[in-house]
Design a protein around this motif. Structure first.
Motif, PDB file in Angstrom:
ATOM      1  N   ARG A  82       0.807  -1.213   0.000  1.00  0.00           N
ATOM      2  CA  ARG A  82       0.000   0.000   0.000  1.00  0.00           C
ATOM      3  C   ARG A  82       0.846   1.272   0.000  1.00  0.00           C
ATOM      4  NH1 ARG A  82      -3.462  -2.904  -1.249  1.00  0.00           N
ATOM      5  NH2 ARG A  82      -5.639  -2.924  -0.642  1.00  0.00           N
ATOM      6  N   ASP A  83       1.957   1.275   0.740  1.00  0.00           N
ATOM      7  CA  ASP A  83       2.776   2.481   0.810  1.00  0.00           C
ATOM      8  C   ASP A  83       4.244   2.119   0.676  1.00  0.00           C
ATOM      9  OD1 ASP A  83       3.862   1.792   3.386  1.00  0.00           O
ATOM     10  OD2 ASP A  83       2.072   2.579   4.340  1.00  0.00           O
ATOM     11  N   ALA A  84       5.091   3.149   0.671  1.00  0.00           N
ATOM     12  CA  ALA A  84       6.514   2.946   0.391  1.00  0.00           C
ATOM     13  C   ALA A  84       7.179   2.029   1.401  1.00  0.00           C
ATOM     14  CB  ALA A  84       7.219   4.305   0.358  1.00  0.00           C
ATOM     15  N   GLN A  85       6.739   2.065   2.656  1.00  0.00           N
ATOM     16  CA  GLN A  85       7.351   1.210   3.662  1.00  0.00           C
ATOM     17  C   GLN A  85       7.153  -0.269   3.347  1.00  0.00           C
ATOM     18  OE1 GLN A  85       5.995   2.394   7.542  1.00  0.00           O
ATOM     19  NE2 GLN A  85       6.965   4.406   7.423  1.00  0.00           N
ATOM     20  N   ASP A  86       6.107  -0.593   2.587  1.00  0.00           N
ATOM     21  CA  ASP A  86       5.841  -1.983   2.227  1.00  0.00           C
ATOM     22  C   ASP A  86       6.818  -2.522   1.190  1.00  0.00           C
ATOM     23  OD1 ASP A  86       3.652  -2.094   3.923  1.00  0.00           O
ATOM     24  OD2 ASP A  86       2.209  -1.592   2.360  1.00  0.00           O
ATOM     25  N   SER A  95      16.942  -0.240   3.981  1.00  0.00           N
ATOM     26  CA  SER A  95      16.164  -0.589   5.168  1.00  0.00           C
ATOM     27  C   SER A  95      15.521   0.667   5.741  1.00  0.00           C
ATOM     28  CB  SER A  95      17.048  -1.270   6.220  1.00  0.00           C
ATOM     29  OG  SER A  95      18.118  -0.428   6.608  1.00  0.00           O
ATOM     30  N   PHE A  96      14.536   0.463   6.593  1.00  0.00           N
ATOM     31  CA  PHE A  96      13.757   1.559   7.170  1.00  0.00           C
ATOM     32  C   PHE A  96      14.608   2.369   8.145  1.00  0.00           C
ATOM     33  CE2 PHE A  96      11.033   3.194  10.570  1.00  0.00           C
ATOM     34  CZ  PHE A  96      10.062   3.870   9.863  1.00  0.00           C
ATOM     35  N   PHE A  97      14.486   3.698   8.075  1.00  0.00           N
ATOM     36  CA  PHE A  97      15.106   4.590   9.060  1.00  0.00           C
ATOM     37  C   PHE A  97      14.024   5.289   9.868  1.00  0.00           C
ATOM     38  CE2 PHE A  97      17.379   7.852  11.133  1.00  0.00           C
ATOM     39  CZ  PHE A  97      18.729   7.531  11.110  1.00  0.00           C
ATOM     40  N   SER A  98      13.235   6.147   9.214  1.00  0.00           N
ATOM     41  CA  SER A  98      12.105   6.791   9.876  1.00  0.00           C
ATOM     42  C   SER A  98      11.195   7.402   8.823  1.00  0.00           C
ATOM     43  CB  SER A  98      12.573   7.885  10.848  1.00  0.00           C
ATOM     44  OG  SER A  98      13.250   8.917  10.158  1.00  0.00           O
ATOM     45  N   TYR A  99       9.885   7.269   9.024  1.00  0.00           N
ATOM     46  CA  TYR A  99       8.888   7.826   8.112  1.00  0.00           C
ATOM     47  C   TYR A  99       9.182   7.364   6.681  1.00  0.00           C
ATOM     48  CZ  TYR A  99       8.392  10.477  12.380  1.00  0.00           C
ATOM     49  OH  TYR A  99       8.263  10.807  13.703  1.00  0.00           O
ATOM     50  N   ALA A 100       9.415   8.278   5.742  1.00  0.00           N
ATOM     51  CA  ALA A 100       9.747   7.865   4.379  1.00  0.00           C
ATOM     52  C   ALA A 100      11.254   7.788   4.168  1.00  0.00           C
ATOM     53  CB  ALA A 100       9.127   8.827   3.364  1.00  0.00           C
ATOM     54  N   GLY A 101      12.038   7.985   5.218  1.00  0.00           N
ATOM     55  CA  GLY A 101      13.487   7.924   5.107  1.00  0.00           C
ATOM     56  C   GLY A 101      14.002   6.506   5.233  1.00  0.00           C
ATOM     57  N   VAL A 102      15.091   6.208   4.547  1.00  0.00           N
ATOM     58  CA  VAL A 102      15.677   4.876   4.573  1.00  0.00           C
ATOM     59  C   VAL A 102      17.177   4.980   4.823  1.00  0.00           C
ATOM     60  CG1 VAL A 102      13.959   3.981   2.952  1.00  0.00           C
ATOM     61  CG2 VAL A 102      16.154   4.832   2.071  1.00  0.00           C
ATOM     62  N   THR A 103      17.767   3.841   5.154  1.00  0.00           N
ATOM     63  CA  THR A 103      19.213   3.688   5.099  1.00  0.00           C
ATOM     64  C   THR A 103      19.533   2.972   3.803  1.00  0.00           C
ATOM     65  OG1 THR A 103      19.448   3.571   7.501  1.00  0.00           O
ATOM     66  CG2 THR A 103      21.236   2.680   6.181  1.00  0.00           C
ATOM     67  N   ARG A 105      22.597   1.570   1.590  1.00  0.00           N
ATOM     68  CA  ARG A 105      24.024   1.228   1.552  1.00  0.00           C
ATOM     69  C   ARG A 105      24.801   1.934   2.650  1.00  0.00           C
ATOM     70  NH1 ARG A 105      25.832   0.498  -4.828  1.00  0.00           N
ATOM     71  NH2 ARG A 105      24.761  -1.489  -5.120  1.00  0.00           N
ATOM     72  N   GLY A 106      24.187   2.036   3.834  1.00  0.00           N
ATOM     73  CA  GLY A 106      24.853   2.595   4.997  1.00  0.00           C
ATOM     74  C   GLY A 106      24.597   4.058   5.254  1.00  0.00           C
ATOM     75  N   PHE A 107      23.984   4.777   4.301  1.00  0.00           N
ATOM     76  CA  PHE A 107      23.775   6.219   4.447  1.00  0.00           C
ATOM     77  C   PHE A 107      22.281   6.542   4.512  1.00  0.00           C
ATOM     78  CE2 PHE A 107      27.773   5.703   2.129  1.00  0.00           C
ATOM     79  CZ  PHE A 107      28.642   6.429   2.928  1.00  0.00           C
ATOM     80  N   ARG A 108      21.939   7.490   5.389  1.00  0.00           N
ATOM     81  CA  ARG A 108      20.547   7.931   5.485  1.00  0.00           C
ATOM     82  C   ARG A 108      20.166   8.688   4.219  1.00  0.00           C
ATOM     83  NH1 ARG A 108      17.919  11.242  10.602  1.00  0.00           N
ATOM     84  NH2 ARG A 108      15.737  11.130   9.925  1.00  0.00           N
ATOM     85  N   GLN A 109      18.990   8.366   3.675  1.00  0.00           N
ATOM     86  CA  GLN A 109      18.532   8.959   2.422  1.00  0.00           C
ATOM     87  C   GLN A 109      17.042   9.250   2.532  1.00  0.00           C
ATOM     88  OE1 GLN A 109      16.957   9.748  -1.177  1.00  0.00           O
ATOM     89  NE2 GLN A 109      16.445   7.717  -0.444  1.00  0.00           N
ATOM     90  N   ALA A 123       5.774  15.869   1.575  1.00  0.00           N
ATOM     91  CA  ALA A 123       6.236  16.909   2.511  1.00  0.00           C
ATOM     92  C   ALA A 123       7.096  16.425   3.661  1.00  0.00           C
ATOM     93  CB  ALA A 123       5.030  17.676   3.076  1.00  0.00           C
ATOM     94  N   GLY A 124       7.565  15.190   3.654  1.00  0.00           N
ATOM     95  CA  GLY A 124       8.589  14.802   4.616  1.00  0.00           C
ATOM     96  C   GLY A 124       8.165  13.839   5.704  1.00  0.00           C
TER      97      GLY A 124
END
Length: 708
Positions: A82-86, A95-103, A105-109, A123-124
């Protein structure tokens, strides 16, 4: 959600072309059952794409020197995502970091592109929905030469659904599930004659979330028209996103120093009246043309107007409420925030392909893009105490939370603080691809100019980025690839103050990557194996000497290097015409390879980095019985131990999902169970006062659809 490890482009691609491709198409048509729509050879035909858009020079994945993961709409539908986290777990190295943010290859994106342009409508703090997307592409590694400023781990490009000049088709679906989940969607597409086509879609879902007081209501209205007079196609699109999240913005659940939750995973720091509401409107226009044989042109303009309003209670610190030595409650702060964002994006590309004689060919890409975005942030806050005080946010117990002891309407918060940020990005790039027999050599360069204005602090600079790659086609089904690319990220405008030692040059990143891609047995076995090294340099840190100029402001220095090394393996195989298996594995080791001895590198936790697991494994398999229109699927997702931003361990987890699918004629029904064994786990960690983000408990839903 099913834990698919498949990424068709990444797992790779088009096998032999020409007559062999025609024979496979004819064979696939013969295999398809006449009395139902269950399709055989899903990995070969449905989970891959012929070309990827994220490289801007349309290329078969097997012939690309870059590593691109693609999640197609068919894969999204098969998994009930249903959403990007899926879908994060579908991409090795993400991998998941927070909200729509991911890690990545080792870096937060965190940045997301739509149709190759900046301008995220979410909007973040809202997670992108998948309803109106044709596919999601993740371009791995630094991508500065193609997209300008960005994190070195990779880049998401969401490709939206567009009108198709095809006979009338429609699809309606309804969904019900636990936690009062109910919703539905409808899509229609049709040729209108005379080269005109139209598409429309509507999605709505209302569901309770597993955290106390939390729920969500999402509405997406999406439509577009296209016109194709000869060699030119014009596409106009409009989308409204409307999302209401009750008792949000959601933080995590506090944990102890062993990574165990100190409260029920349903615990929520927000009051029932708290909310995060998003309204976003997007207008997009695109033109595609082929004025001459071998010459293709495209230009896209995107406008986004978004407003996000948040009222929430932020955890501010744990304390012992009853004197027994155990921190069992949290002080809270009430935050009233509004973000108004308006942005314009524009980009254009020209691709010219020509032969140089014999088995030598050449393609040239020339393009540019421009982004102008403005954000107005208004916020105010009021911190409570470790006891109930009238007019202040009340503390909240971890073990026995009682809501409603204070009313935000009685808070005396004072005036709003208002901040304005204006960002402009402009880039021009040139890329050449030379093919000599089985060898493909690619080289490109880009020049960027950027301007940031944060409440009167202005910083302007420029950067040049490069990319080079080579592919050796061993056979029609096997290719070896390698590439080098660079990236950059401007420093945050808030730290460019000359009193703090600014202005500072952007951070810089580069990658060396090589590997092998296959599409064996006529595309039935697709795989990718790669190894990479990414360096990120010129990282801004606190100057260990403090206030060097004795001007009352502590100084920064741009000094530091982080190195990420990893191996990724992906496999998608049609074991039989009715049995598909996907596997994805990623190993990553990210270390600090240079600093000033005083720390300060973002997301650093000692010698490790927050939410950067060393190992990830995803599996997914589906077996179907075409004679009765039944298919069963099973998946698993493993993430090794991580650490939070505060250094608390995030325990490793392995979760499983399953679904049963009935698909005959125009009817399709899916019964899905997520987190089959109801495991309690955390997907990532934040800081100690806000805790770890808990994974969703077991959930069940039924989706029934009918295709016209």
């Amino acid at each position: 959600m099913l834990s698919a490890a498949a990424t068709p482009a990444q797992l790779s691609a088009q096998a032999a072309s020409g007559e062999a491709g025609l024979e496979r198409s004819e064979r696939a048509a013969e295999e398809q059952q006449a009395d139902n729509i269950i399709v055989t050879g899903r990995a070969q035909k449905l989970y891959r794409v012929e070309t990827t858009a994220s490289t801007k020079l349309p290329t078969e994945p097997l012939l690309s020197s870059q590593n691109v993961s693609v999640i197609t709409s068919e894969l999204i539908q098969d998994q009930g995502a249903r959403d990007a986290q899926d879908i994060y777990r579908n991409i090795s190295g993400v991998s998941f970091f927070s909200y729509a943010g991911v890690t990545a290859r080792g870096f937060r994106q965190e940045e997301i592109f739509f149709d190759g342009l900046r301008g995220d409508p979410y909007a973040g703090f809202s997670v992108p929905q998948l309803f109106n997307l044709d596919r999601v592409e993740f371009l791995k590694g630094p991508s500065g030469m193609l997209y300008g400023p960005g994190a070195p781990g990779g880049l998401f490009n969401y490709v939206t659904k567009k009108p198709q000049d095809k006979p009338f088709s429609a699809d309606v679906r309804g969904i019900v599930g636990n936690a009062d989940r109910i919703g539905g969607s409808a899509e229609v597409n049709s040729s209108l004659g005379g080269g005109f086509a139209a598409r429309g879609g509507l999605f709505y879902e209302d569901r309770g979330l597993f955290r106390f007081n939390a729920a969500s209501r999402t509405l997406i209205a999406d439509g577009g028209v296209s016109w194709s007079p000869g060699p030119v196609t014009v596409i106009l699109q409009a989308t409204r996103y409307d999302q209401e999240l009750d008792a949000s913005r959601l933080r995590g659940v506090p944990t102890d120093d062993d990574g165990n939750f100190l409260a029920d995973r349903r615990w929520n720091h927000n009051e029932p009246g708290d909310f995060l509401n998003l309204r976003s409107d997007v207008l997009q226009a695109r033109i595609e043309a082929e004025p001459l044989p071998g010459l293709t042109l495209d230009a896209t303009m995107r406008y986004n107007d978004a407003t996000e309003v948040q009222n929430y209670h932020e955890p501010r610190g744990l304390f012992d409420s009853d004197g027994d030595g155990i921190r069992d409650a949290t002080i809270r702060e009430f935050r009233d925030q509004r973000r108004d964002e308006e942005s314009w994006s524009f980009g254009g590309n020209a691709v010219y392909a020509f032969d140089l004689g014999g088995d030598v060919g050449n393609r040239v890409l020339a393009g540019f893009d421009h982004f102008n975005g403005e954000e107005i942030f208004a916020g105010r806050s009021l911190r409570g105490r470790n006891r109930v005080v009238a007019g202040l946010p009340s503390p909240l117990s971890l073990l026995d939370p009682v809501y409603g002891q204070s009313d935000p309407a009685t808070y005396n918060q004072g005036p709003f603080s208002i901040f304005n940020t204006d960002s402009r990005r402009t880039g021009f790039y040139l890329l050449n691809e030379l093919t000599v027999g089985p060898v493909i050599i690619t080289g490109g360069i880009r020049q960027d100019n950027f301007h940031d204005d944060s409440d009167g602090i202005v910083f302007e600079d420029e950067a040049t980025t490069y990319r080079g790659g080579i592919v050796y086609r061993v056979t029609d089904e096997i290719s070896l690839f390698g590439h080098y690319a660079t990236s950059f990220e401007p420093q945050d405008p808030s730290v460019q103050n000359p009193l703090a030692g600014g202005p500072f040059a952007p951070t810089a990143g580069d990658i060396f990557e090589g590997g092998i891609k296959t599409a064996l047995m006529g595309g039935r076995i697709q795989s990718s194996l790669s190894a990479y090294q990414i360096r990120r340099r010129n990282i801004l840190q606190v100057d260990p000497r403090g206030d060097v100029g004795n001007d009352g402001v502590d100084d920064f220095v741009a000094f530091g290097e982080v190195t990420s090394k990893g191996i990724e393996f992906d496999l998608a195989a049609d074991i039989t015409p009715d049995w598909v298996l996907t596997v994805a594995y990623a190993h990553n080791d990210t270390k600090i390879t240079g600093d000033n001895g005083g720390g300060g590198i973002l997301n650093r936790v000692g010698d490790r980095f927050a939410n950067a697991p060393k190992h990830q494994l995803g599996i997914w398999t589906r077996y179907q019985i075409p004679d009765i229109g039944i298919a069963a699927a099973f998946g698993g997702d493993y993430v090794s131990e991580q650490v939070s931003l505060s250094g608390q361990p995030v325990r490793p987890f392995m979760i499983f999902d399953t679904s049963l699918i009935y698909e005959v004629g125009p009817i399709r029904a899916m019964l899905r169970v997520d987190n089959l064994f109801d495991k309690t786990y955390a997907v990532s960690g934040f800081i100690d006062r806000t805790g770890h983000f808990p994974g969703e408990p077991r959930s069940i839903f039924l989706e029934v659809g009918y295709a016209f």
